[in-house]
Design an enzyme around this catalytic site. Structure first.
Site, PDB file in Angstrom:
ATOM      1  N   HIS A 242       7.716   7.237   3.377  1.00 40.39           N
ATOM      2  CA  HIS A 242       7.664   6.584   2.064  1.00 40.39           C
ATOM      3  C   HIS A 242       7.982   7.628   0.938  1.00 40.39           C
ATOM      4  O   HIS A 242       7.293   7.869  -0.059  1.00 40.39           O
ATOM      5  CB  HIS A 242       6.390   6.164   1.833  1.00 40.39           C
ATOM      6  CG  HIS A 242       6.166   4.667   2.515  1.00 40.39           C
ATOM      7  ND1 HIS A 242       7.070   3.726   2.708  1.00 40.39           N
ATOM      8  CD2 HIS A 242       5.282   4.387   3.656  1.00 40.39           C
ATOM      9  CE1 HIS A 242       6.542   2.589   3.426  1.00 40.39           C
ATOM     10  NE2 HIS A 242       5.610   3.049   3.945  1.00 40.39           N
TER      11      HIS A 242
ATOM     12  N   ASP B  11       5.717   6.077  -3.558  1.00 41.55           N
ATOM     13  CA  ASP B  11       6.556   5.712  -2.441  1.00 41.55           C
ATOM     14  C   ASP B  11       7.921   5.949  -2.579  1.00 41.55           C
ATOM     15  O   ASP B  11       8.484   6.281  -3.445  1.00 41.55           O
ATOM     16  CB  ASP B  11       6.093   4.105  -2.304  1.00 41.55           C
ATOM     17  CG  ASP B  11       5.959   3.760  -0.779  1.00 41.55           C
ATOM     18  OD1 ASP B  11       7.011   3.650  -0.211  1.00 41.55           O
ATOM     19  OD2 ASP B  11       5.001   3.207  -0.599  1.00 41.55           O
TER      20      ASP B  11
ATOM     21  N   GLU C 122       3.363   4.335   8.425  1.00 44.11           N
ATOM     22  CA  GLU C 122       4.862   3.711   8.755  1.00 44.11           C
ATOM     23  C   GLU C 122       5.639   4.799   8.502  1.00 44.11           C
ATOM     24  O   GLU C 122       6.895   4.721   7.966  1.00 44.11           O
ATOM     25  CB  GLU C 122       5.388   2.633   7.682  1.00 44.11           C
ATOM     26  CG  GLU C 122       4.615   1.233   7.785  1.00 44.11           C
ATOM     27  CD  GLU C 122       4.622   0.280   6.693  1.00 44.11           C
ATOM     28  OE1 GLU C 122       4.695  -0.912   7.105  1.00 44.11           O
ATOM     29  OE2 GLU C 122       5.066   0.645   5.618  1.00 44.11           O
TER      30      GLU C 122
HETATM   31  C1  ACM Z   1       0.781  -0.360   4.391  1.00 47.33           C
HETATM   32  O1  ACM Z   1       0.756  -1.541   4.157  1.00 47.33           O
HETATM   33  N1  ACM Z   1       2.144  -0.009   4.814  1.00 47.33           N
HETATM   34  C2  ACM Z   1      -0.380   0.417   4.506  1.00 47.33           C
END
Ligand code: ACM
Ligand code: ZN
Length: 617
Positions: free
Chosen positions: A277, A202, A344
């Protein structure tokens, strides 16, 4: 579910000292997840130092049997293995005829005056039968030496509702070493959870050794340390500041954990999150960012929102990078699934990038969401060649997902429901029920956690992964569900356990036990017993929520019948309204509509949290 013993909620384990040593009588079982069938029978079995064990047709070198022997030794129960079943015996049996209803994970446990028989179709089932048996022993069995354990006779027949019973751990926001991961796996095994979703990459750190790209570890796994500051208030990095916070798992450590999980019948599912991410990747390999992106990316150490870092969707070397990473990851995880993230991904850079726009044009894609889908499908094709199925967060649906992709529905259950209708397999993990990084109780009385959502034990217990209105065929696509432990605010193993427990107990029951047998009062009581058991095993367990809540029934005469509720077994509520003095709550009471009632929660003689007010309508 047959609860012959359910009425005696207050009767617990009675400890009796006898002249021949410690003797304990287990008066009532508290098994989580609740078995499909538990029938109490008359009589007792006394487990003692003279109890033998018999492994029947289970191979002596069988993995379950080795685990079981080790656990029994830890409990100072060391039954001598005998060559044929005897009375006063603990028997482990693989069924000679496959019991279809029990399936691969189900089991039976029979306690009779002559002994205990744990039977299953498979070693996996036997392992779960043994986990149930462990929960039938005294809560403090790991700490105390008992000469005689008196177990009431019973018959248990049990099998899971869902095949996917997952628990996730984010090791990017904070890194957790091998020893904590093993503790979480132990907990999962105790609660019959079978999928460990390991969020390895991430913005805040890359956590797995990749030989071909050493900078992922030399640079991407390290960040400045702000653990002495609240997550939301991390001060900026100073010039030349040492990167002292982080770490990554070597391949040997990954193998060690995968083997440890396998011994507990837990599949490990690694997640490599792309295209977003990815700050940790982009600090190490900035050439993987979009063509005209001149941002200097660094491994993050506090909130990073919106998460704009994104791998270029038009640059072939990004796909090569991802494929090479997969080549190193796949051999370490001998399971069907690889998680490719997809959540995201803010695509502003893609809108401005000449390479991304060229790719969209060339492939006649409609937009950036479709570019993400194309990227995911390219990697999906690649890993499929190595026998793997991909899982992605529900954003992979935005630009279209392949028929074989598994959708992890986190933004509610809508994405998962749509996906199941389309024929995709689905894992349900909606934030409001399944995100254990959120507070489990009133934030004013808890250590800092992710704000703005309250995920109490009761809330988790009310979750049903199966959406209403799916056909029988569509329902088959709901593989199950999982709880997620994102670790922005969680920076120690103790805090991880505090946030996981006891909510993991609720999730395990949601995913294993029949929906019809859910019973909040029974579960709440059982959790209090499990709290003791977990604490005896040195786990840190969350306090639970002491906030009471009220429900109202309007009466014909205009009055309102008020029922008060609480979460933690043993809570005593005191209430007052109008000019009445405080009185202890013993059951529903009547007030005029619009009355304000003040409720004080007490536990172990102390007032908890604060006074709560309810207007009764
Ligand atoms: C997430 O909580 N962004 C999968
Ligand atoms: Zn680009």
């Amino acid at each position: 579910m047959k609860h012959l013993y359910f009425a005696c909620l207050l009767s617990v384990l009675t400890l009796l000292a006898t002249s021949c040593g410690k003797r304990v009588v287990v008066e009532k079982y508290a098994i989580i997840p609740e078995p499909v069938e538990l029938t109490m029978k008359s009589g007792d079995f006394v487990l003692s130092s003279s109890t033998k064990s018999y492994a029947g047709n289970v191979g002596q070198n069988d993995m379950s049997l080795k685990y079981i022997s080790r656990m029994l030794r830890q409990f100072h129960l060391n039954p001598v293995l005998v060559g044929k079943p005897e009375t006063n015996c603990l028997q482990f049996v693989i069924n000679s005829d496959y019991d279809v209803e029990l399936g691969d994970e189900g089991y039976t446990v029979d306690v009779t005056r002559d002994g205990v028989v744990i039977a299953a179709n498979t070693e996996h089932g036997l392992f779960y039968g043994f986990q149930t048996f462990v929960q039938m022993l005294p809560e403090d069995i790991s700490q105390k030496r008992y000469n005689r354990i008196v177990l009431p006779c019973c018959h248990i027949r049990d099998f899971p509702r869902f095949a996917w019973r997952g628990s996730h751990l984010d090791v990017s926001r904070h890194f957790f070493g091998v020893s904590y991961v093993k503790r979480q796996l132990d907990l999962m095994a105790a609660y019959k959870m079978n999928k460990f979703h390991w969020h390895l990459t991430d913005d805040h750190g890359w956590r797995i050794e990749i030989s071909k790209y050493p900078l992922l570890n030399d640079i991407g796994s390290w960040r400045v340390d702000r653990d002495d500051q609240p997550w939301g208030e991390a001060s900026p990095a100073m010039d030349g500041e040492q990167r002292s916070n982080g770490g990554y798992y070597t391949k040997d450590e990954i193998r060690e954990i995968v083997a440890y999980a396998a011994e507990r019948y837990i599949d490990v599912i690694p997640e490599v999150d792309f295209p977003g991410h990815c700050c940790a990747i982009l600090e190490a390999y900035p050439q993987l960012a979009c063509a005209n992106d001149d941002t200097t990316y660094t491994v993050q150490f506090g909130p990073y929102w919106p998460p704009r870092a994104i791998l270029c969707g038009g640059n072939d070397s990004v796909l090569s990078f991802l494929k090479n990473v997969m080549d190193e990851i796949i051999p370490l995880f001998p399971y069907k699934y690889i998680h490719v993230g997809g959540d995201e991904a803010v695509k502003d850079n893609w809108k401005r990038c000449s390479l991304c726009q060229k790719r969209i044009k060339e492939l006649k894609l409609q937009d950036e969401d479709q570019l993400q889908s194309w990227m995911v499908m390219e990697i999906e094709k690649y890993v499929k060649g190595q026998g793997k199925t991909i899982i992605g967060w529900d954003e992979i649906l935005d630009g279209g997902a392949s028929a074989d992709a598994v959708v992890m529905s986190w933004q509610g259950t809508k994405g998962g429901t749509v996906a199941a209708r389309r024929g995709n397999d689905v894992i349900m993990t909606p934030t409001e029920f399944c995100y254990f990084n959120y507070y489990q109780a009133n934030a004013d009385f808890q250590p800092p956690a992710m704000p703005n959502t309250l995920v109490t034990l009761r809330k988790v217990y009310s979750f049903d992964p199966m959406p209403a209105k799916l056909s029988a065929t569509q329902q088959k696509h709901i593989l199950g569900g999982q709880c997620n432990l994102w670790t922005e605010y969680i920076n120690t193993p103790e805090m991880a356990e505090y946030m996981l427990l006891p909510r993991l107990c609720a999730m395990s029951e949601v995913l294993w036990s029949p929906l019809e047998s859910r019973n909040w009062e029974r579960f709440r009581y059982d959790v209090s017993r499990h709290r003791q058991r977990l604490e005896c095993n040195d786990y840190k367990v969350g306090t639970g929520s002491f906030s009471p809540w009220a429900t109202y029934e309007k009466q014909e005469d205009g009055k309102v019948r008020v029922t008060l509720h609480w979460e933690v077994e043993g809570t005593h509520l005191f209430y007052r309204y109008g000019d009445e003095p405080f009185q202890r709550y013993n059951g529903p009471f009547l007030v005029d509509s619009g009355t304000r009632v003040t409720v004080l929660p007490f536990f172990h003689g102390m007032m908890r949290e604060k006074a709560y007010d309810f207007v009764c309508k």
